[in-house]
Every structure is written in structure tokens, then in C-alpha cells.
Design a protein around this motif. Sequence first.
Motif, PDB file in Angstrom:
ATOM      1  N   VAL A 214      -2.023  10.548   9.043  1.00  0.00           N
ATOM      2  CA  VAL A 214      -1.560  10.096   7.734  1.00  0.00           C
ATOM      3  C   VAL A 214      -2.729   9.511   6.946  1.00  0.00           C
ATOM      4  O   VAL A 214      -3.819   9.278   7.480  1.00  0.00           O
ATOM      5  CB  VAL A 214      -0.441   9.029   7.868  1.00  0.00           C
ATOM      6  CG1 VAL A 214       0.736   9.577   8.646  1.00  0.00           C
ATOM      7  CG2 VAL A 214      -0.988   7.762   8.526  1.00  0.00           C
ATOM      8  N   ALA A 215      -2.467   9.290   5.688  1.00  0.00           N
ATOM      9  CA  ALA A 215      -3.415   8.582   4.826  1.00  0.00           C
ATOM     10  C   ALA A 215      -2.723   7.335   4.310  1.00  0.00           C
ATOM     11  O   ALA A 215      -1.509   7.337   4.056  1.00  0.00           O
ATOM     12  CB  ALA A 215      -3.863   9.468   3.668  1.00  0.00           C
TER      13      ALA A 215
ATOM     14  N   GLY B 115       0.842  -1.188   0.000  1.00  0.00           N
ATOM     15  CA  GLY B 115       0.000   0.000   0.000  1.00  0.00           C
ATOM     16  C   GLY B 115       0.878   1.238   0.000  1.00  0.00           C
ATOM     17  O   GLY B 115       2.105   1.148  -0.091  1.00  0.00           O
ATOM     18  N   ARG B 116       0.249   2.403   0.121  1.00  0.00           N
ATOM     19  CA  ARG B 116       0.991   3.663   0.090  1.00  0.00           C
ATOM     20  C   ARG B 116       0.630   4.511   1.295  1.00  0.00           C
ATOM     21  O   ARG B 116      -0.550   4.709   1.585  1.00  0.00           O
ATOM     22  CB  ARG B 116       0.687   4.425  -1.209  1.00  0.00           C
ATOM     23  CG  ARG B 116       1.021   3.657  -2.465  1.00  0.00           C
ATOM     24  CD  ARG B 116       0.530   4.383  -3.709  1.00  0.00           C
ATOM     25  NE  ARG B 116       0.710   3.561  -4.901  1.00  0.00           N
ATOM     26  CZ  ARG B 116      -0.150   2.641  -5.319  1.00  0.00           C
ATOM     27  NH1 ARG B 116      -1.254   2.425  -4.629  1.00  0.00           N
ATOM     28  NH2 ARG B 116       0.081   1.949  -6.407  1.00  0.00           N
ATOM     29  N   VAL B 117       1.650   5.030   1.948  1.00  0.00           N
ATOM     30  CA  VAL B 117       1.464   5.931   3.079  1.00  0.00           C
ATOM     31  C   VAL B 117       1.715   7.356   2.603  1.00  0.00           C
ATOM     32  O   VAL B 117       2.769   7.638   2.018  1.00  0.00           O
ATOM     33  CB  VAL B 117       2.417   5.592   4.240  1.00  0.00           C
ATOM     34  CG1 VAL B 117       2.251   6.602   5.370  1.00  0.00           C
ATOM     35  CG2 VAL B 117       2.168   4.187   4.751  1.00  0.00           C
ATOM     36  N   ALA B 118       0.759   8.239   2.826  1.00  0.00           N
ATOM     37  CA  ALA B 118       0.904   9.649   2.474  1.00  0.00           C
ATOM     38  C   ALA B 118       1.036  10.462   3.752  1.00  0.00           C
ATOM     39  O   ALA B 118       0.209  10.327   4.674  1.00  0.00           O
ATOM     40  CB  ALA B 118      -0.297  10.123   1.658  1.00  0.00           C
ATOM     41  N   LEU B 119       2.075  11.297   3.830  1.00  0.00           N
ATOM     42  CA  LEU B 119       2.325  12.073   5.044  1.00  0.00           C
ATOM     43  C   LEU B 119       3.030  13.368   4.705  1.00  0.00           C
ATOM     44  O   LEU B 119       3.606  13.528   3.624  1.00  0.00           O
ATOM     45  CB  LEU B 119       3.165  11.271   6.037  1.00  0.00           C
ATOM     46  CG  LEU B 119       4.623  10.972   5.637  1.00  0.00           C
ATOM     47  CD1 LEU B 119       5.467  10.762   6.887  1.00  0.00           C
ATOM     48  CD2 LEU B 119       4.712   9.738   4.754  1.00  0.00           C
ATOM     49  N   SER B 120       2.967  14.293   5.648  1.00  0.00           N
ATOM     50  CA  SER B 120       3.672  15.568   5.499  1.00  0.00           C
ATOM     51  C   SER B 120       5.056  15.447   6.115  1.00  0.00           C
ATOM     52  O   SER B 120       5.216  14.896   7.210  1.00  0.00           O
ATOM     53  CB  SER B 120       2.887  16.695   6.183  1.00  0.00           C
ATOM     54  OG  SER B 120       1.630  16.880   5.580  1.00  0.00           O
ATOM     55  N   THR B 121       6.055  15.973   5.412  1.00  0.00           N
ATOM     56  CA  THR B 121       7.427  15.973   5.910  1.00  0.00           C
ATOM     57  C   THR B 121       7.992  17.388   5.812  1.00  0.00           C
ATOM     58  O   THR B 121       7.359  18.285   5.233  1.00  0.00           O
ATOM     59  CB  THR B 121       8.318  15.011   5.108  1.00  0.00           C
ATOM     60  OG1 THR B 121       8.532  15.556   3.791  1.00  0.00           O
ATOM     61  CG2 THR B 121       7.667  13.641   4.973  1.00  0.00           C
ATOM     62  N   SER B 122       9.183  17.578   6.357  1.00  0.00           N
ATOM     63  CA  SER B 122       9.817  18.889   6.282  1.00  0.00           C
ATOM     64  C   SER B 122      10.099  19.303   4.848  1.00  0.00           C
ATOM     65  O   SER B 122      10.220  20.483   4.538  1.00  0.00           O
ATOM     66  CB  SER B 122      11.127  18.885   7.083  1.00  0.00           C
ATOM     67  OG  SER B 122      12.005  17.872   6.587  1.00  0.00           O
ATOM     68  N   GLY B 123      10.193  18.310   3.967  1.00  0.00           N
ATOM     69  CA  GLY B 123      10.437  18.603   2.562  1.00  0.00           C
ATOM     70  C   GLY B 123       9.173  18.658   1.731  1.00  0.00           C
ATOM     71  O   GLY B 123       9.254  18.757   0.502  1.00  0.00           O
TER      72      GLY B 123
ATOM     73  N   LEU C 251      -9.108   4.008   0.947  1.00  0.00           N
ATOM     74  CA  LEU C 251      -8.323   5.045   1.618  1.00  0.00           C
ATOM     75  C   LEU C 251      -8.613   5.023   3.119  1.00  0.00           C
ATOM     76  O   LEU C 251      -9.770   5.050   3.538  1.00  0.00           O
ATOM     77  CB  LEU C 251      -8.666   6.423   1.055  1.00  0.00           C
ATOM     78  CG  LEU C 251      -7.875   7.603   1.634  1.00  0.00           C
ATOM     79  CD1 LEU C 251      -6.398   7.486   1.242  1.00  0.00           C
ATOM     80  CD2 LEU C 251      -8.456   8.926   1.142  1.00  0.00           C
ATOM     81  N   VAL C 252      -7.546   4.949   3.903  1.00  0.00           N
ATOM     82  CA  VAL C 252      -7.626   4.952   5.360  1.00  0.00           C
ATOM     83  C   VAL C 252      -6.939   6.207   5.869  1.00  0.00           C
ATOM     84  O   VAL C 252      -5.835   6.538   5.435  1.00  0.00           O
ATOM     85  CB  VAL C 252      -6.923   3.710   5.954  1.00  0.00           C
ATOM     86  CG1 VAL C 252      -6.867   3.795   7.473  1.00  0.00           C
ATOM     87  CG2 VAL C 252      -7.626   2.435   5.510  1.00  0.00           C
TER      88      VAL C 252
END
Length: 234
Positions: free
Chosen positions: A157-158, A115-123, A175-176
Motif C-alpha cells: 500500500v501507499a 493521512g490517506r491509505v491508497a490500495l487496490s481493491t476488487s472495485g 509518501l510511505v
Amino acid sequence: MSTSERSRSKGRPPQPGDIGRRVAHRREQVGLTREQVASRAGVAATYLEHLETRPADVGVETVTALAGPLGTSVRYLLEGGLDLPPGQGTPSLRPVVEELQPWECWARMEPGGVGRVALSTSGGPQVLPVNYRILDGTVLYRTTTRSVAATAVGKQVAFEVDRLDEALGTGWSVLVTGPARQVTEADAVTWFGKHADPRPWVGDGRDTWVRISPEKVTGRVIRSAGTTASDDAP
């Protein structure tokens, strides 16, 4: 239990294999009957029907014979454009889009996989593929301590899982969304390590366990008219 055995246990006919789906899809694209393709390929029409409707082992010689009348390549029939981005296939002739119920979403995620993890990072935002499994109503994956995937800990996260059938132009997506936490309980880490599941494709040495606790689970399915959403379930 094999795919055909699972289908019989659910009261549904066996599903065709990947090659059979591609053959049937391509035959419909070029507007040929089974009899026409079988005659030109030098195979029995009954065999072609079996190939298109049930799992079957197919030799390279047979695939080569079918590729000519179908106006396609042996590579496509064998691999379905394996090295191309997903979604290159032709859309379904009569697509139907439906929302999946939460229990249907869980049923599709249950086998585990990638699966794919979507998250916010410093970049900036990132989307990362991970091997995962479902455990006690949560999504679990392994990574390394210093990886980007590990920075999901403590964040909202998603997580997305999908499946596309390039031959039929159908598929589904789940989508979780929810918080990600590191699994630190000694017993849990020992249990996970003993079972080594999920096993990352990129190798061992990934001993940081991250668990996503779903706050919202949604999904959609694209199917062909005349079928049901359950026909596309794994």
C-alpha cells in the motif's frame, strides 16, 4: 507544549497564528503596508505587526475591521475557506520545491493525525482517510474488520500525509510505501486498546489494528525563497 514554546526551544521565533498569516498574505496581495491597513482598520500598527508575526487571540470585532481594508471576508480570515478543497489559496510569490530527507519525513509524520491509505481493491484503486500514529518506525491505524481500509492487510500500500498553508502558499507531502499487516499479538492489541490511540474521528468500535512497515519513505516541501524547510515543519 505550545507552538510558541516549541519554537523558542528550537531557537526560532514564534510562528504567527492562522489569522495572522491570512492577514499578512492578503495585505501583500492588495499591495498595502501595515501602516495603511492599520490606519484604515482603526488599530495600532504595532498590534498589526504582532498579529502577523506571533500567535495572538483575535476578536471578531478586530477581524471585521481588518476585512474591509483587505478587501476580503470575515469568514476567509477566520476559516481560510474551510469548506473548500485544499489548494485554493494563492501560490507563494517565490516558490522553492525541495526533496525531504527520510528523517525529515518522519519528523513531519511523528505528531500523528489524518493521512490517506491508497490500495487496490476488487472495485479498483481507492484512497481512504485514516487517523494514524507512528509507532516503532511504522504507521499504525485503526479500522473495522469489514472496512475497505482493513483489506489493506497483506497488500503493498501507499500512505500519504500532507500539510498545506493556504495563507502562505506553502506546504509539504510525505509518501510511505510498504506492506500492511494486521496487529494480532495479544499484548500489542491490549496496549493499543488501553491507550485508544489513534482515536478515529468516526467513532469507536474500530478494533482492527493495521500496521504499515515502510520500505520507502519520500517527501517534498514547497517553501518560499528565503526560508528553510525546517521553517515549515510542525
